[in-house]
Design an enzyme around this catalytic site. Sequence first.
Site, PDB file in Angstrom:
ATOM      1  N   THR A 186       0.866  -1.175   0.000  1.00 12.95           N
ATOM      2  CA  THR A 186       0.000   0.000   0.000  1.00 12.95           C
ATOM      3  C   THR A 186       0.903   1.225   0.000  1.00 12.95           C
ATOM      4  O   THR A 186       1.721   1.400   0.906  1.00 12.95           O
ATOM      5  CB  THR A 186      -0.921   0.031   1.229  1.00 12.95           C
ATOM      6  OG1 THR A 186      -1.720  -1.162   1.239  1.00 12.95           O
ATOM      7  CG2 THR A 186      -1.834   1.250   1.206  1.00 12.95           C
ATOM      8  N   TYR A 187       0.769   2.051  -1.033  1.00 19.79           N
ATOM      9  CA  TYR A 187       1.579   3.259  -1.180  1.00 19.79           C
ATOM     10  C   TYR A 187       0.810   4.454  -0.645  1.00 19.79           C
ATOM     11  O   TYR A 187      -0.413   4.525  -0.775  1.00 19.79           O
ATOM     12  CB  TYR A 187       1.951   3.475  -2.642  1.00 19.79           C
ATOM     13  CG  TYR A 187       3.004   2.499  -3.105  1.00 19.79           C
ATOM     14  CD1 TYR A 187       4.348   2.845  -3.047  1.00 19.79           C
ATOM     15  CD2 TYR A 187       2.659   1.234  -3.573  1.00 19.79           C
ATOM     16  CE1 TYR A 187       5.323   1.943  -3.456  1.00 19.79           C
ATOM     17  CE2 TYR A 187       3.639   0.339  -3.983  1.00 19.79           C
ATOM     18  CZ  TYR A 187       4.956   0.701  -3.915  1.00 19.79           C
ATOM     19  OH  TYR A 187       5.925  -0.187  -4.307  1.00 19.79           O
TER      20      TYR A 187
END
Length: 187
Positions: free
Chosen positions: A37-38
């Site tokens: 997850t960025y």
Amino acid sequence: MPLEIEQKFRVSDHTAVIARLTQFGTLSLGEIEQRDTYYAHPARDFAQTDEALRIRRVGDESCVTYKGPKLDSTTKTRREIELPIASAVQFGELLEALGFTPVADVAKRRRIMRVERPPFSIEVALDKINDLGNFVELEVVAEPADLDAARAKIAQLASELGLTNSERRSYLELLIAATTEPSAGEQ
């Protein structure tokens, strides 16, 4: 401060690369599933500064990773800081409380192999990225004084594996580009 030197290549499938790797007496380190997850920074645009912040989940283990700007024009050489975290969910909540916002998730199945090219050990990742396809990443962690030698070993292995047309964009950048480009019917 060690740096990560990496080159990534898109491939139609991994069969030919695996066949070549087995000829080298490659050490197989197994297969894993990763979900990254960025996050976007609240005060600066990571796309403009060429940085990344992500939370990676692999089974029950998680880590947070900061990736600095790329340092050259041919490889993805950059500073990387990675720390284990106890809870991806709670750390994500902490980032959001601080103003960071989730950008996208990148899900992949990764087969990891290792090739010895003294004085370096090159990690070969055979990646299947959801919504993007197949890639091969070649990676070495080296001290700044050894960058040229590390780049040369990666280039040599890429040539031996028949890998061409290096892709410098991250999986996140490729995923965002794939979702924002109009399809053939929309042009």
